[in-house]
Design a protein around this motif. Structure first.
Motif, short mmCIF file in Angstrom:
data_model
loop_
_atom_site.label_atom_id
_atom_site.label_comp_id
_atom_site.label_asym_id
_atom_site.label_seq_id
_atom_site.Cartn_x
_atom_site.Cartn_y
_atom_site.Cartn_z
N LYS A 1 -3.34 -5.22 -12.74
CA LYS A 1 -4.58 -5.88 -11.74
C LYS A 1 -3.99 -6.79 -10.92
CE LYS A 1 -9.16 -8.08 -11.78
NZ LYS A 1 -10.13 -8.55 -12.66
N SER A 2 -3.13 -7.63 -11.46
CA SER A 2 -2.27 -8.59 -10.51
C SER A 2 -1.44 -7.82 -9.70
CB SER A 2 -1.56 -9.49 -11.60
OG SER A 2 -0.87 -10.44 -10.84
N TRP A 3 -0.64 -7.02 -10.05
CA TRP A 3 0.25 -6.15 -9.26
C TRP A 3 -0.32 -5.48 -8.03
CZ3 TRP A 3 0.34 -0.81 -8.63
CH2 TRP A 3 1.61 -0.31 -7.70
N LEU A 4 -1.58 -4.85 -8.19
CA LEU A 4 -2.21 -4.35 -7.26
C LEU A 4 -2.53 -5.10 -5.93
CD1 LEU A 4 -3.61 -1.61 -6.41
CD2 LEU A 4 -5.97 -2.39 -7.67
N ILE B 1 -1.07 -6.29 -0.35
CA ILE B 1 -0.31 -7.16 0.63
C ILE B 1 0.81 -6.61 1.30
CG2 ILE B 1 0.57 -9.22 0.97
CD1 ILE B 1 -1.11 -10.55 -1.30
N ALA B 2 1.68 -5.95 0.31
CA ALA B 2 3.03 -5.35 0.80
C ALA B 2 2.70 -4.23 1.71
CB ALA B 2 3.86 -5.02 -0.38
N LEU B 3 1.77 -3.31 1.41
CA LEU B 3 1.39 -2.28 2.29
C LEU B 3 0.86 -2.53 3.43
CD1 LEU B 3 -0.47 0.34 -0.26
CD2 LEU B 3 1.54 0.47 0.86
N VAL B 4 0.10 -3.78 3.61
CA VAL B 4 -0.32 -4.18 4.95
C VAL B 4 0.78 -4.81 5.79
CG1 VAL B 4 -1.52 -6.40 6.13
CG2 VAL B 4 -2.41 -5.21 4.18
N GLY B 5 2.00 -5.27 5.09
CA GLY B 5 3.11 -5.43 5.98
C GLY B 5 3.73 -4.34 6.37
N LEU B 6 3.61 -3.37 5.44
CA LEU B 6 4.60 -2.02 6.06
C LEU B 6 3.73 -1.39 7.06
CD1 LEU B 6 5.66 -0.65 2.46
CD2 LEU B 6 6.99 -1.66 4.55
N PHE C 1 6.16 -9.45 2.16
CA PHE C 1 6.80 -9.07 0.72
C PHE C 1 7.06 -10.67 -0.08
CE2 PHE C 1 7.92 -4.97 0.13
CZ PHE C 1 7.81 -4.29 1.08
N GLY C 2 7.41 -11.62 0.94
CA GLY C 2 7.06 -12.99 -0.07
C GLY C 2 6.05 -13.41 -0.52
N ILE C 3 4.94 -13.47 0.24
CA ILE C 3 3.45 -13.61 -0.26
C ILE C 3 3.11 -12.87 -1.46
CG2 ILE C 3 1.04 -13.49 0.46
CD1 ILE C 3 1.96 -14.43 3.21
N TYR D 1 2.12 -12.25 -7.05
CA TYR D 1 2.42 -11.45 -8.36
C TYR D 1 3.08 -12.37 -9.32
CZ TYR D 1 4.31 -8.16 -11.64
OH TYR D 1 4.33 -7.64 -12.91
N ARG D 2 4.08 -13.36 -8.97
CA ARG D 2 4.59 -14.28 -9.99
C ARG D 2 3.56 -15.33 -10.64
NH1 ARG D 2 9.58 -18.37 -8.41
NH2 ARG D 2 9.76 -19.49 -10.31
N ALA D 3 2.82 -15.93 -9.59
CA ALA D 3 1.70 -16.79 -10.33
C ALA D 3 0.92 -15.84 -11.36
CB ALA D 3 0.77 -17.45 -8.99
#
Length: 363
Positions: free
Chosen positions: A197-200, A205-210, A257-259, A264-266
Motif C-alpha cells: 500500500k505504501s509502495w503503490l 508518483i514515479a509514473l507521473v514523472g515518467l 523519483f526522489g519524492i 516510500y522510506r517514511a
C-alpha cells in the motif's frame, strides 16, 4: 547534551512513551565544523573520529524515559576497519591488473564478502550502543544478510521495483529480529499488504514523472528524429530547445523519483517500527507523516546547497528531531521492574562487549 541521571521509579506504570531529541543546531555546528576542518587537514584520516563525535552527540541527545542512549565506539576501531577494506580492495585490483584473466575477481570477492561485512557492521553498531548502561547486540549472520540485502535488491531491480516491498520486508525482519538488548530479543514482522500500500503511492508518483518525461520527448520528436537519422543535421539554434528539454527532463526525473523514494522510506519506517515488539510484549511505534518527512528532507537539501553546506548541522538536527519525536514505545507492566531485570541480566553481556567490539567496516 541531555544525560538524565535518574532511573524510572519503581512502580511506574507502563503505557506509551515517546522518544525526544534535545540536540540543537548551534551546539552541533561547533562539532560539525571542527570535524570538517580536521578531516580536510588530515586528508580524511580524522573522519573516523569525526563519526564518533557526531554519533555521540546524536545518541546522547536521543532520550527515552529521561535517559539518553550512548555511543561507545572509538575512532581507531573505525579507522582500522576502513583501512582493512581499502587495503583488500587495492590488493584485489592489483591482482586483477597483473593477471587479466582474474579481471572479475574484485567484483566476485565483494559480492561474496558483502553479506559478511554487513552482518559484522550491524553487530558492531549494536554493540557500541547502550541505554541505561546496558549494551545492544546483533546476532544475524551472513546468510540472512545475503537474502535481505543482495537477493532482495536483485529481485527489486529485475522486477522493475514490483518486489521492492518484499525486499523491504526481508531487510526489516533481518535487522529487527536479530537485535538484542540486555539478552532480550526484538521481533519484527511487517506484513506485505501495508508495505505494498505504501509502495503503490510511490509507484504512482514515479509514473507521473515518467509520463511528464514521455510528454517532453513527444513534444520534441520533430527535432529528435532528424538528429537520430542524420547526426549533426541540427543547427546550434535548433539544439537549444533540446538542451532545455533535456535539463527539464532530468530535473523532473530526479525530483519525482526522489519524492517517491522518500515517501516510500517514511512509509516503510512506520510499518517496520510499528510491527516490532521487544521481549514479546512491549511494542514500538513510528507515526511520521510521509508528506512532512519528504518536505523536511527536500528542504534540507535545498537549504544546504544554497548555503554551501553551512546549514548542514541545522538540517541534520531538524531531521533527527522530527523522526525521533514521532517514535515511541508502549510498555506493558511496571517500567521500573522491567529495567531492573534488564540491567541485572544485561550487565554481564555488556562487560563482554567492553573487551572486544571488533571493527567498523563501513557497511
Amino acid at each position: 547534551m541531555a544525560f538524565a541521571a535518574s532511573a524510572a521509579p519503581a512502580g511506574q506504570a507502563g503505557g506509551f512513551h515517546r522518544i525526544t531529541f534535545t540536540g540543537k543546531a548551534s551546539e552541533y555546528f561547533g562539532i560539525w565544523i571542527v570535524n570538517v576542518l580536521l578531516t580536510i587537514l588530515t586528508l580524511g584520516i580524522y573522519s573516523a573520529w569525526a563519526k564518533v563525535r557526531r554519533n555521540r552527540y546524536f545518541y546522547g541527545n536521543t532520550v527515552l524515559l529521561g535517559r539518553s542512549f550512548e555511543y561507545h565506539a572509538k575512532g581507531l576501531q573505525i579507522l582500522i576497519g576502513r583501512l582493512i577494506v581499502l587495503g583488500a580492495f587495492v590488493a584485489l585490483n592489483v591482482i586483477a591488473t597483473l593477471v587479466p584473466i582474474l579481471v572479475l575477481l574484485p567484483t566476485l570477492v565483494v559480492l561474496i564478502a558483502l553479506p559478511w561485512l554487513v552482518a559484522k557492521g550491524l553487530r558492531f553498531s549494536a554493540r557500541v550502543t547502550s541505554y541505561r548502561n546496558v549494551r545492544f547486540d546483533f546476532v544475524g549472520g551472513a546468510g540472512g544478510a545475503f537474502k535481505a540485502f543482495i537477493l532482495g535488491s536483485l529481485l527489486a531491480v529485475i522486477t522493475v521495483g514490483i518486489l521492492t516491498p518484499l525486499a523491504s520486508r526481508w531487510v526489516s525482519r533481518y535487522v529487527g529480529s536479530n537485535l538484542r538488548y540486555g539478552g532480550k530479543a526484538f521481533d519484527t514482522d511487517p506484513k506485505l499488504g501495508p508495505l505494498y500500500k505504501s509502495w503503490l503511492l510511490s509507484f504512482l508518483i514515479a509514473l507521473v514523472g515518467l509520463g511528464v518525461i514521455a510528454l517532453i520527448v513527444f513534444m520534441n520528436l520533430s527535432l529528435i528524429l532528424p538528429m537520430i537519422e542524420t547526426p549533426g543535421a541540427l543547427t546550434p539554434e535548433q539544439q537549444i530547445p533540446l538542451v532545455i528539454s533535456a535539463v527539464i527532463g532530468y530535473i523532473v526525473l530526479f525530483a519525482t523519483f526522489g519524492i517517491a523514494g522518500l515517501f516510500y522510506r517514511a512509509g516503510v519506517r512506520n510499518i517496520a517500527w510499528s510491527a516490532t515488539t521487544f521481549d514479546g510484549q512491549h511494542r514500538l511505534l513510528s507515526d511520521v507523516s510521509r508528506t512532512r518527512y519528504t518536505w523536511i528532507a527536500i528542504s534540507n537539501v535545498i537549504v544546504t546547497l544554497l548555503t554551501l553546506g553551512l546549514m548542514r548541522p541545522w538540517a541534520a538536527v531538524r531531521m533527527a528531531r522530527y523522526t525521533w519525536e514521532h517514535t515511541g514505545v508502549t510498555f506493558a507492566g511496571d517500567i521500573g521492574e522491567l529495567f531492573s531485570r534488564i540491567e541485572a541480566q544485561g550487565s554481564a553481556v555488556g562487560s563482554e562487549f567492553m573487551d572486544f567490539e571488533g571493527f567498523d567496516f563501513g557497511f
